[in-house]
Scaffold this motif. Structure first.
Motif, PDB file in Angstrom:
ATOM      1  N   ILE A 163       0.912  -1.010  -0.165  1.00 34.13           N
ATOM      2  CA  ILE A 163      -0.009  -0.098  -0.313  1.00 34.13           C
ATOM      3  C   ILE A 163       0.942   1.110   0.060  1.00 34.13           C
ATOM      4  O   ILE A 163       2.100   1.093   1.294  1.00 34.13           O
ATOM      5  CB  ILE A 163      -1.014   0.162   1.019  1.00 34.13           C
ATOM      6  CG1 ILE A 163      -1.967  -1.063   1.504  1.00 34.13           C
ATOM      7  CG2 ILE A 163      -1.675   0.827   1.002  1.00 34.13           C
ATOM      8  CD1 ILE A 163      -2.959  -1.237   1.998  1.00 34.13           C
ATOM      9  N   ARG A 164       0.538   2.341  -1.301  1.00 31.23           N
ATOM     10  CA  ARG A 164       1.717   3.392  -1.280  1.00 31.23           C
ATOM     11  C   ARG A 164       0.422   4.700  -0.467  1.00 31.23           C
ATOM     12  O   ARG A 164      -0.761   4.727  -1.628  1.00 31.23           O
ATOM     13  CB  ARG A 164       2.064   2.916  -1.917  1.00 31.23           C
ATOM     14  CG  ARG A 164       3.008   4.828  -2.402  1.00 31.23           C
ATOM     15  CD  ARG A 164       2.956   5.018  -4.403  1.00 31.23           C
ATOM     16  NE  ARG A 164       2.805   4.059  -5.153  1.00 31.23           N
ATOM     17  CZ  ARG A 164       2.039   3.643  -5.703  1.00 31.23           C
ATOM     18  NH1 ARG A 164       1.373   4.457  -6.410  1.00 31.23           N
ATOM     19  NH2 ARG A 164       2.210   2.485  -6.525  1.00 31.23           N
ATOM     20  N   VAL A 165       0.720   4.986   0.219  1.00 31.07           N
ATOM     21  CA  VAL A 165       0.053   5.810   0.923  1.00 31.07           C
ATOM     22  C   VAL A 165       0.515   8.049   0.628  1.00 31.07           C
ATOM     23  O   VAL A 165       1.797   7.943   0.577  1.00 31.07           O
ATOM     24  CB  VAL A 165       0.949   6.224   2.326  1.00 31.07           C
ATOM     25  CG1 VAL A 165       0.075   7.474   3.299  1.00 31.07           C
ATOM     26  CG2 VAL A 165       0.425   5.231   3.524  1.00 31.07           C
ATOM     27  N   LYS A 166       0.024   8.418  -0.506  1.00 32.75           N
ATOM     28  CA  LYS A 166       0.106   9.316  -1.087  1.00 32.75           C
ATOM     29  C   LYS A 166       0.541  10.425  -0.888  1.00 32.75           C
ATOM     30  O   LYS A 166       0.871  11.831  -1.084  1.00 32.75           O
ATOM     31  CB  LYS A 166      -0.293   9.531  -2.128  1.00 32.75           C
ATOM     32  CG  LYS A 166      -0.893   8.617  -2.809  1.00 32.75           C
ATOM     33  CD  LYS A 166      -2.106   8.209  -4.480  1.00 32.75           C
ATOM     34  CE  LYS A 166      -1.893   6.961  -4.852  1.00 32.75           C
ATOM     35  NZ  LYS A 166      -2.693   7.414  -6.487  1.00 32.75           N
ATOM     36  N   ASP A 167      -0.641  10.635   0.399  1.00 35.58           N
ATOM     37  CA  ASP A 167      -0.514  12.020   1.661  1.00 35.58           C
ATOM     38  C   ASP A 167      -0.059  11.725   2.783  1.00 35.58           C
ATOM     39  O   ASP A 167      -0.399  10.827   3.220  1.00 35.58           O
ATOM     40  CB  ASP A 167      -2.305  12.384   1.629  1.00 35.58           C
ATOM     41  CG  ASP A 167      -2.360  13.235   2.488  1.00 35.58           C
ATOM     42  OD1 ASP A 167      -1.206  14.060   2.898  1.00 35.58           O
ATOM     43  OD2 ASP A 167      -3.785  14.313   2.007  1.00 35.58           O
ATOM     44  N   SER A 168       1.406  12.470   3.192  1.00 36.56           N
ATOM     45  CA  SER A 168       2.291  13.055   4.530  1.00 36.56           C
ATOM     46  C   SER A 168       1.253  12.980   5.514  1.00 36.56           C
ATOM     47  O   SER A 168       1.601  12.694   6.743  1.00 36.56           O
ATOM     48  CB  SER A 168       3.103  13.512   4.559  1.00 36.56           C
ATOM     49  OG  SER A 168       2.646  14.735   4.318  1.00 36.56           O
ATOM     50  N   ASP A 169       0.006  13.046   5.581  1.00 34.29           N
ATOM     51  CA  ASP A 169      -1.138  13.543   6.265  1.00 34.29           C
ATOM     52  C   ASP A 169      -1.104  12.524   7.370  1.00 34.29           C
ATOM     53  O   ASP A 169      -2.816  12.251   8.399  1.00 34.29           O
ATOM     54  CB  ASP A 169      -2.226  14.683   6.160  1.00 34.29           C
ATOM     55  CG  ASP A 169      -1.439  15.889   6.268  1.00 34.29           C
ATOM     56  OD1 ASP A 169      -1.015  15.749   7.151  1.00 34.29           O
ATOM     57  OD2 ASP A 169      -1.939  16.851   5.699  1.00 34.29           O
ATOM     58  N   ILE A 170      -1.855  11.330   5.965  1.00 32.73           N
ATOM     59  CA  ILE A 170      -2.186   9.621   6.491  1.00 32.73           C
ATOM     60  C   ILE A 170      -1.560   9.287   7.516  1.00 32.73           C
ATOM     61  O   ILE A 170      -0.327   9.750   7.469  1.00 32.73           O
ATOM     62  CB  ILE A 170      -2.616   8.848   5.639  1.00 32.73           C
ATOM     63  CG1 ILE A 170      -3.542   9.908   4.028  1.00 32.73           C
ATOM     64  CG2 ILE A 170      -3.115   7.800   5.284  1.00 32.73           C
ATOM     65  CD1 ILE A 170      -3.567   9.013   2.831  1.00 32.73           C
ATOM     66  N   CYS A 171      -2.040   8.729   8.502  1.00 26.13           N
ATOM     67  CA  CYS A 171      -1.250   8.266   9.843  1.00 26.13           C
ATOM     68  C   CYS A 171      -2.268   7.040  10.204  1.00 26.13           C
ATOM     69  O   CYS A 171      -1.195   6.304  10.904  1.00 26.13           O
ATOM     70  CB  CYS A 171      -1.483   8.783  11.218  1.00 26.13           C
ATOM     71  SG  CYS A 171      -3.104   9.167  11.604  1.00 26.13           S
ATOM     72  N   GLN A 172      -2.546   6.146   9.402  1.00 20.09           N
ATOM     73  CA  GLN A 172      -3.666   4.909  10.130  1.00 20.09           C
ATOM     74  C   GLN A 172      -4.607   4.465   8.097  1.00 20.09           C
ATOM     75  O   GLN A 172      -4.776   5.577   8.083  1.00 20.09           O
ATOM     76  CB  GLN A 172      -5.433   5.245  10.451  1.00 20.09           C
ATOM     77  CG  GLN A 172      -5.463   5.559  12.191  1.00 20.09           C
ATOM     78  CD  GLN A 172      -5.590   5.599  12.767  1.00 20.09           C
ATOM     79  OE1 GLN A 172      -7.272   5.927  12.560  1.00 20.09           O
ATOM     80  NE2 GLN A 172      -5.811   5.852  14.548  1.00 20.09           N
ATOM     81  N   ILE A 173      -4.218   3.238   8.448  1.00 23.58           N
ATOM     82  CA  ILE A 173      -4.679   2.442   7.604  1.00 23.58           C
ATOM     83  C   ILE A 173      -5.574   1.925   7.544  1.00 23.58           C
ATOM     84  O   ILE A 173      -5.651   0.708   8.548  1.00 23.58           O
ATOM     85  CB  ILE A 173      -3.427   1.947   5.931  1.00 23.58           C
ATOM     86  CG1 ILE A 173      -2.804   2.635   5.482  1.00 23.58           C
ATOM     87  CG2 ILE A 173      -4.546   1.004   5.367  1.00 23.58           C
ATOM     88  CD1 ILE A 173      -1.852   2.341   5.316  1.00 23.58           C
ATOM     89  N   ARG A 174      -7.277   1.576   6.983  1.00 23.44           N
ATOM     90  CA  ARG A 174      -8.134   0.466   7.576  1.00 23.44           C
ATOM     91  C   ARG A 174      -8.521  -0.277   6.384  1.00 23.44           C
ATOM     92  O   ARG A 174      -8.339  -0.295   5.189  1.00 23.44           O
ATOM     93  CB  ARG A 174      -9.318   1.390   7.969  1.00 23.44           C
ATOM     94  CG  ARG A 174     -10.861  -0.082   8.013  1.00 23.44           C
ATOM     95  CD  ARG A 174     -11.674   1.322   8.004  1.00 23.44           C
ATOM     96  NE  ARG A 174     -13.191   0.192   7.758  1.00 23.44           N
ATOM     97  CZ  ARG A 174     -13.942   0.831   7.552  1.00 23.44           C
ATOM     98  NH1 ARG A 174     -14.054   1.555   8.191  1.00 23.44           N
ATOM     99  NH2 ARG A 174     -15.260   0.073   7.056  1.00 23.44           N
TER     100      ARG A 174
END
Length: 125
Positions: free
Chosen positions: A73-84
């Motif tokens: 999973i590639r998180v594109k936004d540095s503000d995202i701190c959780q993944i569901r």
């Protein structure tokens, strides 16, 4: 795509470019509902989508053989701190009851890890 799968509304060309599967029309017919699935074989480019289904290589059939698949999973936004992660359908073989160490999973495993930051896991209903 099944009726239970959630997609993202894109144009036909955007969906093709991102590696999605066309399903139903959206945006008053100007777009297409695009569903993203990863079977762990060369599908890195779609792992940045908001909704992605991780499936076994034989999907929609049940997997039967020894398999190894990596889903990233590639998180594109540095503000995202959780993944569901929602497990729609998920089955693992039971632990060994016949050889040492008793209770060790020797057929199926699920490993979740994070490279860049601590990953907090919590259970839910």
């Amino acid at each position: 795509a099944s009726e239970a799968e959630e997609g993202i509304c894109y144009t036909h060309s955007q969906c093709d470019e991102k590696g999605g599967v066309h399903t139903t029309p959206c945006a008053a017919g100007f777009g297409i509902c695009c569903v993203f699935r990863s079977n762990g074989i060369g599908s890195e480019k779609m792992m940045g989508e908001k909704v992605t289904y991780f499936v076994n290589k034989q999907w929609p059939e049940t997997g039967t053989g020894l398999e190894f698949a990596t889903h990233s999973i590639r998180v594109k936004d540095s503000d995202i701190c959780q993944i569901r992660l929602d497990f729609v359908t998920f089955e693992l073989s039971g632990p060994s009851l016949t050889h040492f160490p008793i209770g060790e999973c020797d057929l199926d495993r699920l490993v979740i890890f994070s490279i860049k930051q601590d990953l907090g896991l919590s259970g839910g209903s």
